[in-house]
Design a protein around this motif. Structure first.
Motif, short mmCIF file in Angstrom:
data_model
loop_
_atom_site.label_atom_id
_atom_site.label_comp_id
_atom_site.label_asym_id
_atom_site.label_seq_id
_atom_site.Cartn_x
_atom_site.Cartn_y
_atom_site.Cartn_z
N CYS A 115 0.83 -1.20 0.00
CA CYS A 115 0.00 0.00 0.00
C CYS A 115 0.86 1.25 0.00
N ARG A 151 2.16 1.86 -3.50
CA ARG A 151 1.08 2.43 -4.33
C ARG A 151 0.80 3.87 -3.93
N CYS A 203 -6.87 -6.60 3.44
CA CYS A 203 -6.18 -6.04 2.28
C CYS A 203 -6.24 -6.95 1.06
N VAL A 207 -5.54 4.18 -2.37
CA VAL A 207 -4.89 2.92 -2.67
C VAL A 207 -5.25 1.83 -1.66
N CYS A 265 -4.88 1.86 1.84
CA CYS A 265 -3.88 1.61 2.88
C CYS A 265 -4.52 1.50 4.26
#
Lengths: 263, 52
Positions: A78, A81, A114, A209, A211
């Protein structure tokens, strides 16, 4: 060797190589972990892995204050990204950043729910596959009326501390619409229409993204990432855009004047 | 995307409309506003003040 020892070695090797002025990672600190810039010669034995932190945001701050610095950074999927999105919005110059890719464990993945728990290049750790967010699946079973009730209940707990905005690596605007009384009434809680959250959700589109830093920062435990994950899926389906996937894909919602590109 | 966001939080996306009308199309502008007003009125008030 343990993953933590491997990571400490990788950070130490990068520091010793002379390629960087410092490496951004986490160190043991009250209550658990805190971001720290390890400098060459520093002891890395207090470097830790978890709980993760919004390191892309810290790196952005460091590079803004020291534009010439060459920095290393321990990046989870993450975080890589996040850096890519920051780079595409001219916040971070990736040429100044050397990444040490860290794959998350299955336990860490589960804590973040995730879907993408590894960076493009893994230096430390073993890749585990992502999982679908069970909370999102549950949400999709709700009728429109149940969704209204669900979010009304969640947003009613909001104390408008702005922690989700402040923790978000992708919230870098110097002037924030959420501080504009025209849109979000200051010092008012439980307003009938959840303007704060809907505006913030709308502004994460094609940038978020996943996270989960917003949700981790929330003192009221509002499952914010459920909404953002739904929007991330919508962005992929309608715009074909996955935030943080590639530094070469242009952000679809950024308006450019004709001939503005390249230059 | 805004319509999708509204649907996620349970608000009928038909409450939002984006349309393009030229400054020379007065009749069309009136028609678009009239139709949309009727559409939203038919949906009734958004009961955001109702207690959960």
């Amino acid at each position: 060797m343990e993953r933590l020892d491997l990571l400490r070695d990788a950070v130490k090797n990068l520091l010793d190589s002379g390629q960087v002025d410092g490496v951004l990672a986490l160190r043991a600190a009250w209550p658990e972990s805190a971001p720290h810039l390890f400098r060459p010669g520093d002891d890395v034995s207090n470097l830790v892995l978890w709980p993760k932190y919004q390191l892309p945001k810290i790196l952005d701050l460091l590079l803004t204050a020291n534009p010439e610095a060459r920095l290393g950074m321990v990046t989870r999927g993450c975080e890589e990204r996040g850096l890519i999105e920051l780079a595409k919005h001219n916040q971070v110059d990736l040429a100044h950043v050397t990444q040490i890719g860290l794959a998350c464990t299955a336990e860490e993945r589960d804590l973040c729910r995730c879907a993408w728990p590894y960076p493009s290049r893994i230096d430390v750790g073993d890749k585990v596959d992502g999982i679908a967010d069970a909370l999102v699946a549950d949400h999709e079973k709700l009728s429109p009326e149940e969704r209204t009730a669900f979010w009304k209940q969640q947003f009613a707990r909001c104390i408008k501390c702005y922690a989700c905005r402040t923790a978000c690596p992708q919230c870098f605007c110097e002037t924030c619409v959420l501080e504009d009384n025209l849109w979000v009434q200051s010092a008012a809680l439980g307003t009938p229409f959840p303007a704060y959250h809907l505006i913030r959700a709308y502004h994460t589109v094609a940038k978020c993204v996943g996270c989960t830093e917003c949700e981790r920062a929330c003192p009221a435990d509002i499952p914010l990432t459920v909404l953002y994950t739904l929007l991330r899926r919508d962005a992929e389906e309608t715009l074909g855009y996955v935030p943080g996937r590639s530094v070469d894909e242009l952000p679809p919602l950024v308006v450019e004047l004709a001939g503005d590109r390249g230059g | 995307m805004l319509r999708l966001l509204l649907s996620h939080v349970g608000i009928n996306p038909d409450r939002v409309k984006l349309d393009w009308v030229s400054s020379s199309e007065a009749n069309r502008f009136a028609e678009v506003v009239r139709t949309f007003t009727e559409q939203v009125r038919a949906l009734g008030p958004l009961e955001t003040r109702r207690t959960a």
